[in-house]
Design a protein around this motif. Structure first.
Motif, mmCIF file in Angstrom:
data_model
loop_
_atom_site.group_PDB
_atom_site.id
_atom_site.type_symbol
_atom_site.label_atom_id
_atom_site.label_comp_id
_atom_site.label_asym_id
_atom_site.label_seq_id
_atom_site.Cartn_x
_atom_site.Cartn_y
_atom_site.Cartn_z
ATOM 1 N N GLY A 241 53.641 -33.588 35.887
ATOM 2 C CA GLY A 241 53.159 -34.183 34.637
ATOM 3 C C GLY A 241 51.639 -34.158 34.531
ATOM 4 N N PHE A 242 50.962 -33.919 35.650
ATOM 5 C CA PHE A 242 49.491 -33.880 35.645
ATOM 6 C C PHE A 242 48.977 -32.433 35.608
ATOM 7 N N GLY A 243 49.900 -31.478 35.497
ATOM 8 C CA GLY A 243 49.482 -30.076 35.459
ATOM 9 C C GLY A 243 50.322 -29.241 36.397
ATOM 10 N N GLY B 20 54.525 -46.602 39.019
ATOM 11 C CA GLY B 20 54.293 -45.457 38.135
ATOM 12 C C GLY B 20 52.929 -45.521 37.484
ATOM 13 N N ILE B 21 52.898 -45.844 36.198
ATOM 14 C CA ILE B 21 51.624 -45.874 35.472
ATOM 15 C C ILE B 21 50.635 -46.829 36.153
ATOM 16 N N GLY B 22 49.365 -46.471 36.129
ATOM 17 C CA GLY B 22 48.342 -47.283 36.795
ATOM 18 C C GLY B 22 47.954 -48.487 35.964
ATOM 19 N N ASN C 116 56.287 -34.464 25.295
ATOM 20 C CA ASN C 116 56.030 -35.909 25.370
ATOM 21 C C ASN C 116 54.825 -36.186 26.245
ATOM 22 N N TYR C 117 54.111 -37.263 25.934
ATOM 23 C CA TYR C 117 53.018 -37.688 26.804
ATOM 24 C C TYR C 117 53.650 -38.146 28.121
ATOM 25 N N LEU C 118 53.001 -37.797 29.230
ATOM 26 C CA LEU C 118 53.586 -38.044 30.552
ATOM 27 C C LEU C 118 54.135 -39.466 30.711
ATOM 28 N N PHE C 119 53.290 -40.468 30.402
ATOM 29 C CA PHE C 119 53.721 -41.835 30.697
ATOM 30 C C PHE C 119 54.743 -42.360 29.687
ATOM 31 N N SER C 120 54.854 -41.695 28.527
ATOM 32 C CA SER C 120 55.923 -42.066 27.592
ATOM 33 C C SER C 120 57.248 -41.546 28.147
HETATM 34 C C1 MLT Z 1 47.395 -43.457 34.907
HETATM 35 O O1 MLT Z 1 48.313 -44.162 35.320
HETATM 36 O O2 MLT Z 1 47.132 -42.342 35.346
HETATM 37 C C2 MLT Z 1 46.506 -43.913 33.833
HETATM 38 O O3 MLT Z 1 45.684 -44.849 34.331
HETATM 39 C C3 MLT Z 1 47.180 -44.409 32.619
HETATM 40 C C4 MLT Z 1 46.139 -44.511 31.558
HETATM 41 O O4 MLT Z 1 45.063 -45.061 31.784
HETATM 42 O O5 MLT Z 1 46.366 -43.971 30.471
#
Ligand code: MLT
Length: 385
Positions: A354-356, A41-43, A15-19
């Motif tokens: 989730g970022f590596g 969480g998500i930016g 899954n994509y991290l933010f999903s």
């Molecule tokens: C994040 O939260 O790392 C990103 O900004 C989300 C995104 O821009 O896809």
């Protein structure tokens, strides 16, 4: 149906991290409707669009009721490209508008760039924005990870690259660790790229969070126009996450021609309304509004820094970036701790893994939240540590 699908999807996390984080948060909320989750969480921005951009959009809509504005030019309207060019001049950098391609945000361009590459080693910071690696894996490119860890201040330097003709992704201020390269460090990267015939892809999405005397574009480094492509976004600065405007700069002829061809094939421009809003966001008034917004998020980050210190939590970032990168207590993986924070304190963060793989053991907090939410998080943090 018996078609063959792209096997490269097997090389991606399922899954994509933010999903995945969104699903876990929503599952928690469904089973605990009485608990209020604080989202760091998500930016994604929480402040409404600036007045200048709104006014420009309203005017553009009225104009469209009188005159037809059909397909926009693929690389963007001249009025916006000229505003972007002037934006660079503020930094004493000359970027002719022919080098600029308006986009519907940095993510799409970052995801699409791998269409241009032949067989080159791809280097991505790890932890890093997942799109760099995922998009290249999907294109069957070989991806190498540059560790962004405590020992190098979470900022990999050229020693991490072991090939010539490499394609190297950099992000500063860095997502997710919130750290930023100095001018001297960026110059070292540019020197390295020129010496090794490599290409830098500079993700500049968080530039607006930098203090005035810090680098605001890779093109401030000498020689960068020979070896760098820059990707920009108005999402985090002008709050355009829902409007969708960014731009990319391709100073090198060969790459620029390929990108123009690629865009002509797969992209159909950005709406007139959005481009007028972007032009307004880059005006003096628009930039003043961007400053107010980023100052608000940076004050949030300062409150979070103080609360983390009070709770003796080791962390980086949060000074010239909306992100704070904190170490999770021993004995937890970052996903375990993400779940734990949600359950114990109703704080939604983003797990470092989730970022590596080098993000394991860390967690990202985002300062893109209301003051009320951030204050609440500061009060609740003790429940987790
Ligand atoms: C994040 O939260 O790392 C990103 O900004 C989300 C995104 O821009 O896809």
């Amino acid at each position: 149906m018996k078609i063959r699908t792209n096997r490269a999807f097997e090389n991606l996390p399922k899954n994509y991290l933010f999903s995945e984080t969104a699903k876990r948060i929503s599952d928690y909320e469904k089973t605990n409707p009485e608990r209020k989750v604080c989202r760091l969480g998500i930016g994604d921005v929480v402040l409404p669009l600036g007045k200048t951009a709104i006014k420009a959009m309203q005017t553009a809509i009225s104009e469209m009721g009188k005159t037809v504005h059909g397909y926009a030019p693929e690389s963007g309207y001249d009025f916006l490209k000229e505003s972007i060019s002037r934006w660079y001049l503020r930094r004493k950098v000359e970027i002719p508008s022919e080098w600029i391609f308006v986009s519907d945000g940095a993510k799409n361009d970052l995801g699409a760039l791998s269409d241009l590459f032949g067989k080159n080693p791809i280097y991505v910071p790890d932890p890093g924005y997942p799109v760099y690696a995922d998009a290249n894996l999907l294109g069957n490119h070989r991806v190498y990870r540059m560790a962004a860890v405590k020992e190098n201040g979470f900022l990999p330097m050229p020693q991490a690259v072991h090939h010539k003709r490499a394609i190297i992704y950099l992000c500063s201020p860095h997502n997710p660790t919130g750290t930023a390269y100095t001018k001297k460090q960026l110059q070292s990267w540019v020197n390295f790229a020129r010496e090794t015939d490599s290409l830098l892809i500079f993700d500049n999405a968080y530039e607006a969070f930098q203090p005035e005397d810090s680098p605001h574009t890779i093109f401030e480094a000498d020689g960068a126009t020979e070896c760098a492509v820059e990707i920009n976004s108005l999402s985090k600065s002008a709050g355009f996450t829902g409007v969708r405007v960014g731009w990319s700069v391709f100073p090198q002829n060969a790459l620029r021609l390929l990108w123009a061809r690629r865009q002509a094939c797969k992209h159909n421009g950005v709406s007139y309304i959005s481009q007028r809003a972007a032009q307004a966001a880059l005006s003096e008034e628009g930039i003043a509004e961007i400053r107010e917004h980023t100052a608000y998020y940076l004050e949030n980050a300062a409150l979070l820094r103080e609360a983390l210190r009070d709770n003796d939590v080791p962390f980086a970032g949060g000074v010239c970036s909306p992100y704070l990168w904190l170490q999770v207590p021993e004995g937890y993986t970052s996903w375990d701790f993400f779940d734990q924070m949600l359950r114990k304190a109703q704080i939604a963060a983003t797990p470092g893994a989730g970022f590596g793989k080098y993000g394991e053991g860390y967690l990202r907090l985002s300062a893109f939240a209301s003051r009320e939410t951030v204050t609440e998080v500061c009060h609740r943090l003790w429940k987790c540590f």
